[in-house]
Design an enzyme around this catalytic site. Sequence first.
Site, short mmCIF file in Angstrom:
data_model
loop_
_atom_site.label_atom_id
_atom_site.label_comp_id
_atom_site.label_asym_id
_atom_site.label_seq_id
_atom_site.Cartn_x
_atom_site.Cartn_y
_atom_site.Cartn_z
CG ASP A 32 47.77 37.22 39.68
OD1 ASP A 32 48.44 36.85 38.45
OD2 ASP A 32 46.68 37.63 39.67
CG ASP A 33 51.00 38.82 37.00
OD1 ASP A 33 50.74 37.94 36.63
OD2 ASP A 33 50.49 40.33 36.80
CB CYS A 72 45.61 35.37 34.51
SG CYS A 72 44.89 35.05 36.10
NE ARG A 76 45.23 32.84 37.96
CZ ARG A 76 45.56 33.41 39.34
NH1 ARG A 76 44.86 32.78 40.17
NH2 ARG A 76 46.58 34.01 39.37
CE LYS A 129 43.61 36.70 38.47
NZ LYS A 129 44.84 37.50 38.04
CG HIS A 131 41.30 35.72 35.61
ND1 HIS A 131 42.18 36.21 35.52
CD2 HIS A 131 40.37 36.05 34.90
CE1 HIS A 131 41.99 37.27 34.39
NE2 HIS A 131 40.72 37.09 34.03
CB SER A 154 43.35 40.48 37.14
OG SER A 154 43.67 39.38 36.68
CG HIS A 235 47.64 41.09 38.73
ND1 HIS A 235 47.20 42.41 38.54
CD2 HIS A 235 47.54 40.41 37.67
CE1 HIS A 235 46.93 42.25 37.22
NE2 HIS A 235 47.04 41.25 36.49
CG ASP A 287 49.46 33.86 37.40
OD1 ASP A 287 50.43 34.40 37.66
OD2 ASP A 287 48.40 34.41 36.91
CG ASN A 288 51.30 35.09 34.32
OD1 ASN A 288 50.07 34.81 34.31
ND2 ASN A 288 52.00 36.26 34.94
CE LYS A 308 49.92 39.27 33.28
NZ LYS A 308 49.28 39.81 34.35
#
Lengths: 462, 462
Positions: A32-33, A72, A76, A129, A131, A154, A235, A287-288, A308
């Site tokens: 994540d991130d 996010c 996803r 996660k 989301h 998140s 994240h 994810d980004n 991001k």
Amino acid sequence: MRKSTLISLVSLVICSCGLVRAEPNIVIIFTDDMGYGDMSCNGHPTLRTPNLDRMATEGQKWTSFYVAACVCTPSRAGLMTGRLPVRSGMCSSKRRVLFPDSKGGLPAKEHTLAEMLKSRGYATGMVGKWHLGHLPQYLPTNNGFDSWYGIPYSNDMDADHERIKEVNATNGRGDHWQNPRSEYWNVPLMEGEKILMRSPDQELLTKTYTERSIEFIRANKQRPFFLYLAHSMPHVPLFRSEKFKNRSTAGIYGDVIEEIDWSVGEVLKTLRDEGIADNTLVLFTSDNGPWTRFKTLGGIAGPLRGGKGSTWEGGMREPTIFWWPGSIKPGIVHDLGSTLDIKATLASLTGAELIEEQRDSYDLSATLLHGAPSPRKEMFFYRGVELFAVRHGSYKLHYSTQSGYKNDRVDYEKPLLYNLDMDPGENYDIADENPEIIADINRIRDAHQATLKPVENQLEKK
Amino acid sequence: MRKSTLISLVSLVICSCGLVRAEPNIVIIFTDDMGYGDMSCNGHPTLRTPNLDRMATEGQKWTSFYVAACVCTPSRAGLMTGRLPVRSGMCSSKRRVLFPDSKGGLPAKEHTLAEMLKSRGYATGMVGKWHLGHLPQYLPTNNGFDSWYGIPYSNDMDADHERIKEVNATNGRGDHWQNPRSEYWNVPLMEGEKILMRSPDQELLTKTYTERSIEFIRANKQRPFFLYLAHSMPHVPLFRSEKFKNRSTAGIYGDVIEEIDWSVGEVLKTLRDEGIADNTLVLFTSDNGPWTRFKTLGGIAGPLRGGKGSTWEGGMREPTIFWWPGSIKPGIVHDLGSTLDIKATLASLTGAELIEEQRDSYDLSATLLHGAPSPRKEMFFYRGVELFAVRHGSYKLHYSTQSGYKNDRVDYEKPLLYNLDMDPGENYDIADENPEIIADINRIRDAHQATLKPVENQLEKK
């Protein structure tokens, strides 16, 4: 002869003929991130990622691998469905992701990776996660997963604003990020549709996710399985377990990445120890891009521009490794690929059917297994529901640009053109010299946009 | 028993005791204007550098390895002498490097790497670009090298301005860079003190340098040798041999890097084939950062800020690999190192004496051989004769900043402070929060500057 041995032998014979391959186990590890530059093997000067580095050496590192969106939820949605989020209503230009008060989620008619693989007899487990909607009908276990352990959105959501205000008033602005405590956030930890607790100890998230993943692998090693391990880290707020505190000279962020790297090592080790490594395809990606507004609490995009939230490369091009010992040709792939392509690729590898009418998914299996050129030649860069940029081959054309989280949007009368192979940092606009390339990309954009249909916006649903 | 076998056996016994090591052969491969980000193993998304990647896996990749200056002449003076160029007069804030009309060069009293190793019985050969003075007394063969084949300064010097003007008038501005022809530059190709020709075919430089290097290795394999291979590429004008044309999707620059990578592979292969790989220390690095003013004809600094000519990290932190199979502990080193340290390191490895009074050279051998922490804790960043910045541990303090080739100098009343481990891109100034660190670095600066003595400026010598 045990049944599994017989199946293996038959598979071997079939494989040798190059016709059909035994259905491999699938593991997707999604961070994540995490930024493009946040692996040592992608050039980070300080972070230590020996397990990812080894995975990259044994497998295929992709250097132009994109997610479906720069934040996010839509990213996803793209991974799970193989469709651009603009087709499922899972993106919006106002609320860019789902929040704890959101009423929407992944529409039931979307066919997820898990549903597809379940239809082929896979055991499907998710850890981490989600989301894609926290109301019951949207949860993983109602989207094809047999089991799920994790958080619905998140780890910085459901914030206890009063408490945070108080802490910052005492210790200084931003203290809740610099010295986070799990109790500042009331995010739920869930199992299936049940909330296990609020404000779980976030220091244990990466470790527990890893343990749960290993348990799932061991429990399902006799049958094809699909494991989706979606880390909550890196994240913000950043947390790592005791063992990883102050291990990295790159601060908390470095510690967190080192624990994720450890986690990857544990998963691969489990696959090896259980003797199923050469029948398991593992994908590692994020994810980004990095959340650069958090400065040293965020990662880096390496040589790429932006992070991001933006449609610059740093927002959507991700650190990516495919691993499948004995099947995936080790090396570095510069061709285009996307999380959108996982759907068609897994369909191809498992014999599953792609049932959706409109898809944005290319089968990358020939590139993975045989080094063939990637079938993906273009990538669409959306910010919310708006198409900001299009890549075609080496070239990327920006119709609009905006930083991830600033109001500095520019809509170009004359779009910006970059050759990403020669100029990965998107520094040198070559629009003037290349009118034909611009015309080509405009045509690709027009053809793509003609396929879009109005859908309900899930992120604004009240 | 042959004498060499006996020596090897004795060496082996001595090595096992950890006391003395047989004198290894030394190869330094030095590129021109290659950026930190220009190796695949340093995260370049497009360039293919399989030989450097393999060298990095087998050897030690250093991620905080600095050159002595951000431009050519002073950087090379630092490598050759182990002393900051400000001590030898080999830097200037006006003329930043030596030009074909320069009268200066490396002073005779400076003790070069080649002189040091020659005194230990090494065969010393140089192939490639010198740039420490082109008048006879300054040439490599008068600075400790038994032989030299190469060009005395940069490959863009001695330009035929008339002709270039004409070409650009016909084909457009900058055409001589985009479509360079060797005859636009009258740079001499030399052997020893003899000019072989003017305007040599630059397409053959990398290839010929490589062949000459291999010849030198083969001719001297029975005795300790020192080879300094200083590529003219990837300095503009960019040239590569026929075989490498259009191989890279990153354009001419990519082709040029691929040929250099090939060259590295050939050198290492020769060492292996001749059976001397495990008695040869090879260092690969570059003289300064990428020349970003040339846009896609220059390289990239990856995650680092700035490039050639600046004291931002991108100007002086270089792609660096040490290789010595069986002796160098494979891995990634984040500790500080510098080309300045090669002198003391080689003295230590060969038993040579460091005779200069003032030196800026640390012995890195314990880091290379045993994984000990690097003794280098600080680095001084000069622009010409002025100290612009100081790094100490993780922290770098900028007293002044300026882009490589723009008049945008800023002298800070309150210097900028960055934590490079957490913020390799020098984005987040943390001066306000860290007065003690600034005071420490100021003390280090003052102590350093107290050691400086006035010297004749070789670059302005008329």
